[in-house]
Design a protein around this motif. Structure first.
Motif, PDB file in Angstrom:
ATOM      1  N   ARG A 179      32.751  58.176  43.046  1.00 18.37           N
ATOM      2  CA  ARG A 179      32.980  58.792  44.541  1.00 18.37           C
ATOM      3  C   ARG A 179      32.390  57.135  45.537  1.00 18.37           C
ATOM      4  O   ARG A 179      32.406  57.406  47.020  1.00 18.37           O
ATOM      5  N   GLN A 180      32.430  56.474  45.249  1.00 18.04           N
ATOM      6  CA  GLN A 180      31.284  55.125  45.918  1.00 18.04           C
ATOM      7  C   GLN A 180      32.928  54.461  46.181  1.00 18.04           C
ATOM      8  O   GLN A 180      33.414  53.561  47.271  1.00 18.04           O
ATOM      9  N   GLY A 181      33.951  54.908  45.787  1.00 20.81           N
ATOM     10  CA  GLY A 181      35.622  54.589  46.423  1.00 20.81           C
ATOM     11  C   GLY A 181      36.402  53.695  45.291  1.00 20.81           C
ATOM     12  O   GLY A 181      35.554  52.983  44.288  1.00 20.81           O
ATOM     13  N   GLU A 182      37.473  52.844  45.752  1.00 19.43           N
ATOM     14  CA  GLU A 182      38.423  52.622  45.271  1.00 19.43           C
ATOM     15  C   GLU A 182      37.282  50.859  44.964  1.00 19.43           C
ATOM     16  O   GLU A 182      37.854  50.789  43.783  1.00 19.43           O
ATOM     17  N   LEU A 183      36.993  50.467  45.325  1.00 19.47           N
ATOM     18  CA  LEU A 183      36.401  48.891  45.107  1.00 19.47           C
ATOM     19  C   LEU A 183      35.367  49.190  44.463  1.00 19.47           C
ATOM     20  O   LEU A 183      35.265  48.605  43.337  1.00 19.47           O
ATOM     21  N   SER A 184      34.975  50.115  44.519  1.00 16.44           N
ATOM     22  CA  SER A 184      33.743  50.261  43.669  1.00 16.44           C
ATOM     23  C   SER A 184      34.431  50.583  42.154  1.00 16.44           C
ATOM     24  O   SER A 184      33.628  49.779  40.775  1.00 16.44           O
ATOM     25  N   ILE A 185      34.961  51.714  42.203  1.00 14.03           N
ATOM     26  CA  ILE A 185      35.820  51.759  40.175  1.00 14.03           C
ATOM     27  C   ILE A 185      36.287  50.381  39.572  1.00 14.03           C
ATOM     28  O   ILE A 185      36.514  50.044  38.321  1.00 14.03           O
ATOM     29  N   ARG A 186      36.760  49.578  40.873  1.00 12.98           N
ATOM     30  CA  ARG A 186      38.154  48.284  40.626  1.00 12.98           C
ATOM     31  C   ARG A 186      37.250  47.867  39.939  1.00 12.98           C
ATOM     32  O   ARG A 186      36.967  46.833  38.689  1.00 12.98           O
ATOM     33  N   ASN A 187      35.243  47.016  40.639  1.00 19.54           N
ATOM     34  CA  ASN A 187      34.927  46.698  40.360  1.00 19.54           C
ATOM     35  C   ASN A 187      34.404  47.349  38.618  1.00 19.54           C
ATOM     36  O   ASN A 187      33.551  46.335  37.420  1.00 19.54           O
ATOM     37  N   CYS A 188      33.215  48.696  38.387  1.00 24.46           N
ATOM     38  CA  CYS A 188      33.403  48.625  37.198  1.00 24.46           C
ATOM     39  C   CYS A 188      34.533  48.705  36.235  1.00 24.46           C
ATOM     40  O   CYS A 188      34.404  48.643  34.484  1.00 24.46           O
ATOM     41  N   LEU A 189      35.989  48.550  36.119  1.00 24.60           N
ATOM     42  CA  LEU A 189      36.611  48.135  35.251  1.00 24.60           C
ATOM     43  C   LEU A 189      36.535  46.882  34.835  1.00 24.60           C
ATOM     44  O   LEU A 189      36.862  45.963  33.909  1.00 24.60           O
TER      45      LEU A 189
END
Length: 429
Positions: A179-189
């Motif tokens: 829910r923090q968004g696209e950039l947050s998911i990319r950073n996690c990956l």
């Protein structure tokens, strides 16, 4: 035109499930019903190709082999831009597979170091939170899926489930990150890649949670998950980023079944809780006969007896139903008496024989409940390709075999409401 997505589905109902959601999200979709080869024509006028395998419960080596053959055809012959391994939103599998081994084989084939594991389908009550899969608010292993005759689900923790079946580690993309968004998911990956984590399990509570997930997934070579992610990818590519279309509506390619000249039969092999309710409700208005498992196992002429019964049911406006659907209590008794695999195989063989004999009697409309049942019946009908028709319920469309003029419904066990069988036929009337 360029084919955007090639989907390898591990069963027939799951294939029509994801195809229906993508059609409703604006894509043109073709569904193939066998492993393609060099002679299989490529349908270039579509956005996505779905290959229906029966790899969920077959031997692991067979599942891997058929998935790799499908992958290579989609990648090199159809030249799909992206590949998607589609499995059930209840992650139907065992500790040996087949989801994990197939994911590993496809990752190695495509030379990718990480993939999403995203089975959620919130519109049908399948949600993931803290890495645990829920079905209508109940943990997967307390939802009735623990009694599945082929793939009993004894755990709801997706990280444990995928690690048991595969050769790498799993990490969680939690709901806060999503829910923090696209950039947050990319950073996690990116963090997972540095830690050599291969499988990114993604929390998903609402259909709109897929919006940032789809943005990230859209530039990955390979993703895995359920039809919720498929719908989101189609919606992203058609420009509908603000809302994922998952209602029951007729798109430009979702045509209705013609009402004239149809002879219809309902065949139900699923023992899911919802199918059990649907069968019990439909029995109130339509002629119905339960299959005798002992006869399925021991009587080679049993299907002929059942066909004769069907042919006698001429006075009711609703299609006759033959069913092997049981309550969890009755299912346990049956499995103890005949063996889980032997009883399941015998029932599905009877359904295949029924389909073959009924088509010879002019039946051309088949409403099927259960992935195993659907797979056996479709093969018996010698159907090779579907176009996707109007949706009856989220994830359950009518599908059409143009070559043989068959209309079919392939319903995953727990999909649809209690009046599903009646609702499907209302679309014929």
């Amino acid at each position: 035109m360029t084919i955007k997505l090639g989907i390898i589905a591990d069963d027939f109902t799951g294939a029509t499930d994801i195809a229906s959601f993508m059609v409703q999200s604006g894509w043109r979709v073709c569904q193939l019903l066998e492993v393609p080869n060099k002679h299989t024509p490529v349908p270039y006028d579509v956005d996505a190709i779905v290959i229906s395998l029966k790899s969920r419960s077959c031997p692991v080596d067979e599942a891997i082999d058929n998935s790799l053959k499908s992958c290579r055809w989609l990648q090199y012959i159809a030249e799909c831009q992206q590949l998607f391994f589609k499995y059930c939103s209840t992650f139907d599998s065992t500790s040996e597979g087949n989801i994990g081994p197939v994911i590993d084989a496809l990752m190695d084939e495509l030379r990718v170091d990480i993939c999403l594991v995203c089975p959620a389908l919130p519109i049908n009550g399948r949600t993931v939170i803290h890495g645990h899969l829920f079905v209508n608010g109940q943990l997967l292993n307390e939802s009735g899926m623990q009694y599945h005759p082929v793939t009993p689900m004894k755990d709801a923790n997706l990280l444990r489930l995928i690690e048991q079946q595969s050769k790498g580690q799993a990490g969680l993309v939690n709901l806060n990150c999503v829910r923090q968004g696209e950039l947050s998911i990319r950073n996690c990956l990116d963090k997972f890649r540095r830690e050599n984590i291969r499988y990114a399990v993604v929390d998903t509570m609402l259909m709109d949670d897929f919006i940032p997930i789809a943005r990230v997934a859209s530039d990955m070579i390979f993703v895995t998950g359920g039809s919720g992610l498929g719908a989101a990818l189609a919606c992203y590519h058609t420009g509908g980023n603000q809302r994922i279309e998952c209602g029951v509506s007729v798109s430009s390619t979702g045509k209705f079944v013609p009402s004239r000249g149809r002879k219809t039969i309902v065949l139900s092999g699923s023992c899911s809780p919802m199918t059990y309710q649907q069968v019990m409700e439909y029995k109130k208005i339509a002629p119905a006969m339960v299959l005798d498992v002992g006869e399925c196992v021991n009587n080679p002429d049993y299907s002929s007896y059942l066909v004769n019964w069907v042919m006698e049911q001429t006075k009711c406006e609703w299609a006759p139903m033959l069913y092997a659907t049981q309550s969890p209590e009755d299912l346990r008794v049956t499995q103890k008496q005949y063996g889980a695999k032997q009883s399941s195989d015998a029932v599905e063989q009877i359904f295949a024989q029924l389909a073959d004999k009924l088509k010879r009697q002019g039946f051309n409309t088949f409403i099927l409940a259960g992935g195993e049942t659907s797979g056996r019946v479709v093969k018996s009908l010698e159907t090779h390709q579907f176009t996707i028709g109007a949706a009856i319920a989220p994830g359950v469309p009518w599908v059409y075999d143009l070559q043989n003029d068959y209309w079919l419904v392939l319903k995953s066990g727990n999909f649809g409401d209690i009046n599903f069988f009646r609702n499907a036929q209302d679309m014929l009337h």
